[in-house]
Motif scaffolding. Sequence first.
Motif, PDB file in Angstrom:
ATOM      1  N   GLU A  75       0.799  -1.224   0.000  1.00  0.00           N
ATOM      2  CA  GLU A  75       0.000   0.000   0.000  1.00  0.00           C
ATOM      3  C   GLU A  75       0.834   1.277   0.000  1.00  0.00           C
ATOM      4  O   GLU A  75       0.274   2.372  -0.094  1.00  0.00           O
ATOM      5  CB  GLU A  75      -0.923   0.019   1.224  1.00  0.00           C
ATOM      6  N   PHE A  76       2.133   1.172   0.141  1.00  0.00           N
ATOM      7  CA  PHE A  76       2.929   2.415   0.233  1.00  0.00           C
ATOM      8  C   PHE A  76       3.105   3.052  -1.136  1.00  0.00           C
ATOM      9  O   PHE A  76       3.252   2.382  -2.144  1.00  0.00           O
ATOM     10  CB  PHE A  76       4.296   2.150   0.871  1.00  0.00           C
ATOM     11  N   ASN A  77       3.079   4.366  -1.136  1.00  0.00           N
ATOM     12  CA  ASN A  77       3.243   5.122  -2.350  1.00  0.00           C
ATOM     13  C   ASN A  77       4.105   6.349  -2.063  1.00  0.00           C
ATOM     14  O   ASN A  77       3.760   7.123  -1.172  1.00  0.00           O
ATOM     15  CB  ASN A  77       1.862   5.563  -2.863  1.00  0.00           C
ATOM     16  N   PRO A  78       5.218   6.589  -2.762  1.00  0.00           N
ATOM     17  CA  PRO A  78       5.769   5.719  -3.796  1.00  0.00           C
ATOM     18  C   PRO A  78       6.101   4.327  -3.256  1.00  0.00           C
ATOM     19  O   PRO A  78       6.421   4.179  -2.084  1.00  0.00           O
ATOM     20  CB  PRO A  78       7.039   6.451  -4.255  1.00  0.00           C
ATOM     21  N   PRO A  79       5.979   3.318  -4.159  1.00  0.00           N
ATOM     22  CA  PRO A  79       6.141   1.930  -3.724  1.00  0.00           C
ATOM     23  C   PRO A  79       7.540   1.665  -3.178  1.00  0.00           C
ATOM     24  O   PRO A  79       8.513   2.299  -3.589  1.00  0.00           O
ATOM     25  CB  PRO A  79       5.913   1.110  -4.993  1.00  0.00           C
ATOM     26  N   ALA A  80       7.618   0.725  -2.255  1.00  0.00           N
ATOM     27  CA  ALA A  80       8.903   0.313  -1.703  1.00  0.00           C
ATOM     28  C   ALA A  80       9.281  -1.012  -2.340  1.00  0.00           C
ATOM     29  O   ALA A  80       8.420  -1.852  -2.586  1.00  0.00           O
ATOM     30  CB  ALA A  80       8.786   0.174  -0.192  1.00  0.00           C
ATOM     31  N   LYS A  81      10.545  -1.188  -2.612  1.00  0.00           N
ATOM     32  CA  LYS A  81      11.040  -2.440  -3.183  1.00  0.00           C
ATOM     33  C   LYS A  81      10.873  -3.569  -2.177  1.00  0.00           C
ATOM     34  O   LYS A  81      10.890  -3.344  -0.974  1.00  0.00           O
ATOM     35  CB  LYS A  81      12.533  -2.309  -3.525  1.00  0.00           C
ATOM     36  N   GLY A  82      10.758  -4.772  -2.685  1.00  0.00           N
ATOM     37  CA  GLY A  82      10.638  -5.935  -1.798  1.00  0.00           C
ATOM     38  C   GLY A  82       9.327  -6.650  -2.077  1.00  0.00           C
ATOM     39  O   GLY A  82       8.535  -6.228  -2.926  1.00  0.00           O
ATOM     40  N   ASN A  83       9.102  -7.743  -1.370  1.00  0.00           N
ATOM     41  CA  ASN A  83       7.859  -8.505  -1.554  1.00  0.00           C
ATOM     42  C   ASN A  83       6.663  -7.600  -1.297  1.00  0.00           C
ATOM     43  O   ASN A  83       6.610  -6.922  -0.288  1.00  0.00           O
ATOM     44  CB  ASN A  83       7.816  -9.680  -0.583  1.00  0.00           C
ATOM     45  N   GLN A  84       5.709  -7.648  -2.206  1.00  0.00           N
ATOM     46  CA  GLN A  84       4.547  -6.770  -2.085  1.00  0.00           C
ATOM     47  C   GLN A  84       3.462  -7.436  -1.236  1.00  0.00           C
ATOM     48  O   GLN A  84       2.379  -7.774  -1.715  1.00  0.00           O
ATOM     49  CB  GLN A  84       4.029  -6.379  -3.482  1.00  0.00           C
ATOM     50  N   TRP A  85       3.762  -7.621   0.032  1.00  0.00           N
ATOM     51  CA  TRP A  85       2.819  -8.242   0.973  1.00  0.00           C
ATOM     52  C   TRP A  85       1.561  -7.392   1.070  1.00  0.00           C
ATOM     53  O   TRP A  85       1.647  -6.169   1.144  1.00  0.00           O
ATOM     54  CB  TRP A  85       3.426  -8.336   2.370  1.00  0.00           C
ATOM     55  N   THR A  86       0.404  -8.030   1.135  1.00  0.00           N
ATOM     56  CA  THR A  86      -0.834  -7.294   1.377  1.00  0.00           C
ATOM     57  C   THR A  86      -1.151  -7.357   2.872  1.00  0.00           C
ATOM     58  O   THR A  86      -0.689  -6.511   3.618  1.00  0.00           O
ATOM     59  CB  THR A  86      -1.990  -7.785   0.488  1.00  0.00           C
ATOM     60  N   VAL A  87      -1.924  -8.351   3.305  1.00  0.00           N
ATOM     61  CA  VAL A  87      -2.224  -8.415   4.747  1.00  0.00           C
ATOM     62  C   VAL A  87      -1.771  -9.711   5.403  1.00  0.00           C
ATOM     63  O   VAL A  87      -1.814  -9.839   6.619  1.00  0.00           O
ATOM     64  CB  VAL A  87      -3.748  -8.227   5.036  1.00  0.00           C
ATOM     65  N   GLY A  88      -1.319 -10.682   4.584  1.00  0.00           N
ATOM     66  CA  GLY A  88      -1.189 -12.040   5.115  1.00  0.00           C
ATOM     67  C   GLY A  88       0.201 -12.500   5.506  1.00  0.00           C
ATOM     68  O   GLY A  88       0.426 -13.707   5.612  1.00  0.00           O
ATOM     69  N   ALA A  89       1.141 -11.571   5.758  1.00  0.00           N
ATOM     70  CA  ALA A  89       2.456 -12.009   6.261  1.00  0.00           C
ATOM     71  C   ALA A  89       2.415 -12.005   7.783  1.00  0.00           C
ATOM     72  O   ALA A  89       3.229 -11.355   8.455  1.00  0.00           O
ATOM     73  CB  ALA A  89       3.566 -11.118   5.728  1.00  0.00           C
ATOM     74  N   VAL A  90       1.435 -12.711   8.318  1.00  0.00           N
ATOM     75  CA  VAL A  90       1.237 -12.788   9.761  1.00  0.00           C
ATOM     76  C   VAL A  90       0.554 -14.109  10.094  1.00  0.00           C
ATOM     77  O   VAL A  90      -0.176 -14.670   9.262  1.00  0.00           O
ATOM     78  CB  VAL A  90       0.389 -11.585  10.263  1.00  0.00           C
ATOM     79  N   GLY A  91       0.806 -14.591  11.304  1.00  0.00           N
ATOM     80  CA  GLY A  91       0.118 -15.791  11.762  1.00  0.00           C
ATOM     81  C   GLY A  91       0.338 -15.921  13.254  1.00  0.00           C
ATOM     82  O   GLY A  91       1.250 -15.305  13.820  1.00  0.00           O
ATOM     83  N   CYS A  92      -0.525 -16.701  13.899  1.00  0.00           N
ATOM     84  CA  CYS A  92      -0.360 -16.967  15.326  1.00  0.00           C
ATOM     85  C   CYS A  92      -0.437 -18.473  15.525  1.00  0.00           C
ATOM     86  O   CYS A  92      -1.428 -19.095  15.142  1.00  0.00           O
ATOM     87  CB  CYS A  92      -1.448 -16.262  16.138  1.00  0.00           C
ATOM     88  N   ALA A  93       0.634 -19.049  16.063  1.00  0.00           N
ATOM     89  CA  ALA A  93       0.668 -20.493  16.275  1.00  0.00           C
ATOM     90  C   ALA A  93       1.008 -20.777  17.735  1.00  0.00           C
ATOM     91  O   ALA A  93       1.495 -19.900  18.449  1.00  0.00           O
ATOM     92  CB  ALA A  93       1.706 -21.144  15.362  1.00  0.00           C
ATOM     93  N   ALA A  94       0.747 -22.017  18.163  1.00  0.00           N
ATOM     94  CA  ALA A  94       1.186 -22.473  19.484  1.00  0.00           C
ATOM     95  C   ALA A  94       2.578 -23.057  19.300  1.00  0.00           C
ATOM     96  O   ALA A  94       2.737 -24.117  18.698  1.00  0.00           O
ATOM     97  CB  ALA A  94       0.220 -23.520  20.021  1.00  0.00           C
ATOM     98  N   TRP A  95       3.568 -22.348  19.777  1.00  0.00           N
ATOM     99  CA  TRP A  95       4.966 -22.763  19.602  1.00  0.00           C
ATOM    100  C   TRP A  95       5.440 -23.447  20.878  1.00  0.00           C
ATOM    101  O   TRP A  95       5.209 -22.948  21.981  1.00  0.00           O
ATOM    102  CB  TRP A  95       5.849 -21.550  19.331  1.00  0.00           C
TER     103      TRP A  95
END
Length: 443
Positions: free
Chosen positions: A175-195
């Motif tokens: 969503e950043f503008n001007p765009p930033a280089k790198g993987n264009q993650w939207t919302v899903g680079a997150v998770g919650c697990a029982a570690w």
Amino acid sequence: MKRKEEEEKKIGIHELYAQDPEQADELLWGRSTTPDSRRGFIRKSALTAMSLALGARMVFAENFPAGMIPAGLAHSDEPFGLPGKHPGLIILNDKPINAETPAELLDDDLTPNDRFFVRNNGTPPTDINPATWTLTIEGESAQQRKSYTLAELKAKFEHHTYHLTIECGGNGRKEFNPPAKGNQWTVGAVGCAAWTGVRLRDVLNDVGVKSNAVYVGYIGEDTHISGTPGKVVISRGVPIDKAMEEESLIAWSMNGQDIPLLNGYPLRLVFGGYPASCSGKWLSKILIRNKVHDGEKMTGQSYRMPCKPVPPGAKVADEDMCIIESMPIKSVVTYPKSGATIKRGQQLPIRGSAWSAERPVAEVAYSIDFGATWHPCTLATRANRYAWQRFSAKITFPQDGYYEVWAKATDDNGVSQPMLVPGWNPRGYLNNACHRIAIKVVV
Ligand SMILES: Nc1nc2c(c(=O)[nH]1)N[C@H]1C(S)=C(S)[C@@H](COP(=O)(O)O)O[C@H]1N2
Ligand SMILES: [Mo]
């Protein structure tokens, strides 16, 4: 960098094998032909991944030729995903593998292993032998150099399980503008697990930490994408106080199972609340440092924000960039999928997850009028610090038409999410803007 359309395109298993069968083996199963064998059979570690995808152990696997598609998968024309991963994950890059979880696949209290996002900076190790895997602790501020096998770690220290949310610092970068280089993650680079694992502090204390310790850094066994032997992929870390927190784990288990290969099997660090880049995968070494760790991607502009806000597009000198520590408060609507349609007069159930680093989320509200009015959601308490909290609500719409459901979390200190993309920064980190989904109400 590849073009965007290419990045977003998923390719099928047939196409993948048609292009280059050996490379397909490598990409899908971790590694394929044994270099010391001229027979071209797949090696054991690759077969483990393959068995996972097939849903059963491949008997007579030692006879299965390399570069061949298992018939159990070949009938499928569905786009093929990653080994051990849900086919619905969105692959942003395949060299190295980066895949995010669409919001609607995050609709669980704990993110299942096959849905958990993957962010690799290099190539995962091959030929992992958990029986001989060792973790070594050393560094200027370690009282000694000490190594532990996995079995020793498990036998010597108390086991702990925590629900820990890890989010990539670049989640939301798109969503950043001007765009930033790198993987264009939207919302899903997150998770919650029982570690499950041992406390990092128990191991550090067993080794002995000198009073001048300020940071810990990790070394993992993945290899650089260039193939250059010995070239470090990523070596980040956390301040010693974060390392000593009770929830900071050296983990071997995720949701009661072995950690998937792509998520760091057989051993990784997990630090809830900090950028997930601190949570070193394929962990083989921990350095106790007498200064801020200066490993790969700790310095320069990596995982750093301008110390003071800058205008969009600004160039910021390295010395004006500060290391990201706690991640900001955020939430995601995980049900329904954006674009869902309901009949007028029907109530729409929504669900989602909200997390902030140390502090509990105190309130989640939704809006269907672009933020003019907000209504409270039902919010679960957190299992432990750094666990995300699930929320839900039932929404009534006044008439048919197009709506957006926005969600906003607030912590117990009154800190909330911005509705618009927050402070632009050169690498596109820390976008915690309100998530929104489209809903059509029809007659
Ligand atoms: N050894 C190693 N550890 C690593 C990485 C990596 O490439 N190599 N990536 C880091 C980054 S940037 C993130 S966001 C998380 C991702 O964890 P996951 O792939 O299990 O979701 O792992 C971190 N640990
Ligand atoms: Mo990351």
